[in-house]
Design an enzyme around this catalytic site. Sequence first.
Site, PDB file in Angstrom:
ATOM      1  N   GLY A 143       0.810  -1.222   0.000  1.00  0.00           N
ATOM      2  CA  GLY A 143       0.000   0.000   0.000  1.00  0.00           C
ATOM      3  C   GLY A 143       0.833   1.257   0.000  1.00  0.00           C
ATOM      4  O   GLY A 143       2.026   1.226  -0.339  1.00  0.00           O
ATOM      5  N   HIS A 171       4.244   1.534  -8.084  1.00  0.00           N
ATOM      6  CA  HIS A 171       3.213   0.491  -8.033  1.00  0.00           C
ATOM      7  C   HIS A 171       2.298   0.610  -9.251  1.00  0.00           C
ATOM      8  O   HIS A 171       1.877  -0.389  -9.831  1.00  0.00           O
ATOM      9  CB  HIS A 171       2.353   0.645  -6.777  1.00  0.00           C
ATOM     10  N   GLN A 222       7.748  -9.599   7.748  1.00  0.00           N
ATOM     11  CA  GLN A 222       8.965  -9.183   7.038  1.00  0.00           C
ATOM     12  C   GLN A 222       9.622  -7.962   7.681  1.00  0.00           C
ATOM     13  O   GLN A 222      10.608  -7.454   7.174  1.00  0.00           O
ATOM     14  CB  GLN A 222       8.674  -8.940   5.560  1.00  0.00           C
ATOM     15  N   SER A 281       7.431   4.102  -1.042  1.00  0.00           N
ATOM     16  CA  SER A 281       6.456   4.517  -0.025  1.00  0.00           C
ATOM     17  C   SER A 281       7.179   5.192   1.130  1.00  0.00           C
ATOM     18  O   SER A 281       6.598   6.004   1.851  1.00  0.00           O
ATOM     19  CB  SER A 281       5.682   3.306   0.498  1.00  0.00           C
ATOM     20  N   ARG A 282       8.455   4.848   1.328  1.00  0.00           N
ATOM     21  CA  ARG A 282       9.210   5.416   2.459  1.00  0.00           C
ATOM     22  C   ARG A 282       9.732   6.818   2.161  1.00  0.00           C
ATOM     23  O   ARG A 282      10.197   7.489   3.073  1.00  0.00           O
ATOM     24  CB  ARG A 282      10.362   4.484   2.843  1.00  0.00           C
TER      25      ARG A 282
HETATM   26  P1  AMP Z   1       6.010  -2.458  -1.680  1.00  0.00           P
HETATM   27  O1  AMP Z   1       4.640  -1.888  -1.552  1.00  0.00           O
HETATM   28  O2  AMP Z   1       7.105  -1.512  -1.325  1.00  0.00           O
HETATM   29  O3  AMP Z   1       6.140  -3.818  -1.043  1.00  0.00           O
HETATM   30  O4  AMP Z   1       6.210  -2.716  -3.241  1.00  0.00           O
HETATM   31  C1  AMP Z   1       5.308  -3.514  -3.981  1.00  0.00           C
HETATM   32  C2  AMP Z   1       5.893  -3.769  -5.345  1.00  0.00           C
HETATM   33  O5  AMP Z   1       6.086  -2.527  -6.023  1.00  0.00           O
HETATM   34  C3  AMP Z   1       7.263  -4.466  -5.282  1.00  0.00           C
HETATM   35  O6  AMP Z   1       7.318  -5.462  -6.305  1.00  0.00           O
HETATM   36  C4  AMP Z   1       8.213  -3.324  -5.556  1.00  0.00           C
HETATM   37  O7  AMP Z   1       9.432  -3.738  -6.146  1.00  0.00           O
HETATM   38  C5  AMP Z   1       7.402  -2.465  -6.528  1.00  0.00           C
HETATM   39  N1  AMP Z   1       7.910  -1.091  -6.516  1.00  0.00           N
HETATM   40  C6  AMP Z   1       8.082  -0.285  -5.436  1.00  0.00           C
HETATM   41  N2  AMP Z   1       8.633   0.879  -5.822  1.00  0.00           N
HETATM   42  C7  AMP Z   1       8.816   0.815  -7.165  1.00  0.00           C
HETATM   43  C8  AMP Z   1       9.351   1.703  -8.154  1.00  0.00           C
HETATM   44  N3  AMP Z   1       9.826   2.899  -7.833  1.00  0.00           N
HETATM   45  N4  AMP Z   1       9.379   1.292  -9.440  1.00  0.00           N
HETATM   46  C9  AMP Z   1       8.909   0.066  -9.782  1.00  0.00           C
HETATM   47  N5  AMP Z   1       8.399  -0.828  -8.901  1.00  0.00           N
HETATM   48  C10 AMP Z   1       8.350  -0.452  -7.619  1.00  0.00           C
END
Ligand code: AMP
Length: 282
Positions: free
Chosen positions: A31, A37, A61, A186-187
């Site tokens: 999220g 995303h 995690q 997200s961070r």
């Molecule tokens: P997260 O919500 O951070 O667990 O990310 C969910 C998915 O989105 C993971 O497969 C991440 O690698 C991908 N993701 C996060 N940030 C990016 C970005 N800047 N570019 C492409 N994919 C991303």
Amino acid sequence: MKIVHTISDLRQSVLDMKKQGAKVGFVPTMGALHAGHGSLIETAVKECDTVVVSIFVNPTQFGPGEDLDTYPRTLEVDAAFCDKLGADLIFAPSADEMYPSEQLTWVEVEKLTDGLCGANRPGHFRGVTTVCTKLFNIVGADIAFFGQKDAQQAAVIRRMVCDLNLPLKIRICPIVREADGLAMSSRNRYLSAEERKRALCLHKALMACREQVMAGQRDANALIDAMKAIIEQDQGEIDYVSIVDIETLEPLNRIEEKALIALAVHIGPTRLIDNIYFDRLE
Ligand code: AMP
């Protein structure tokens, strides 16, 4: 677009779609969605008939002292974002729905999880691979979409799916960046204005590395030292700066062809990651 919170509702909805012969795409996320995303969702919408996005801040995690409690949770805004991009279903389970009793069964990928983020985040990848296996089993998608942003995660998930003969395909999508090069995350919303400026050192270091490789530098240590100097200039606190094989994630002494340049850096209290890779050197 529908939002479901329980495993049984999700299974029923996907079953209904599959009865109509739909090819199901799946985008797992935690999220606080952004354009990174979004690019995964858009690719899934293009390649599949039906797209499921999961939004779940997976407690297993996160390590002690990490940001599980403060991780942004913005379901309403996320849902509108997914709807606009053409997703069909959001799966947003509670932690109790995903882990109703003590989890005694874990999925672990060896070796690939020892270095890089695995070295300083013990248990992180065990949590990722376990929740992804659970989600893959729950959703039953044909293709799952992940981002290259989390390069080690991408390699680990690919290997897990191969080793365990899981019946789905994995697609890795390119990193989406802000206009100035910062990889979307997200961070990033944790960063103050001053930290946001300093956070650019990750991208700056990677671009300098690319330039040096193109100019003929092949020695990994020299490239790593140069990247570290750039990051330290902006008071980035380095977790790792590594040059590794794209598939095995083993450190390389020299860049010959395929190589992943990956780094993790604390900017203030916020830990950021980024990477580039070389597929083939001209
Ligand atoms: P997260 O919500 O951070 O667990 O990310 C969910 C998915 O989105 C993971 O497969 C991440 O690698 C991908 N993701 C996060 N940030 C990016 C970005 N800047 N570019 C492409 N994919 C991303």
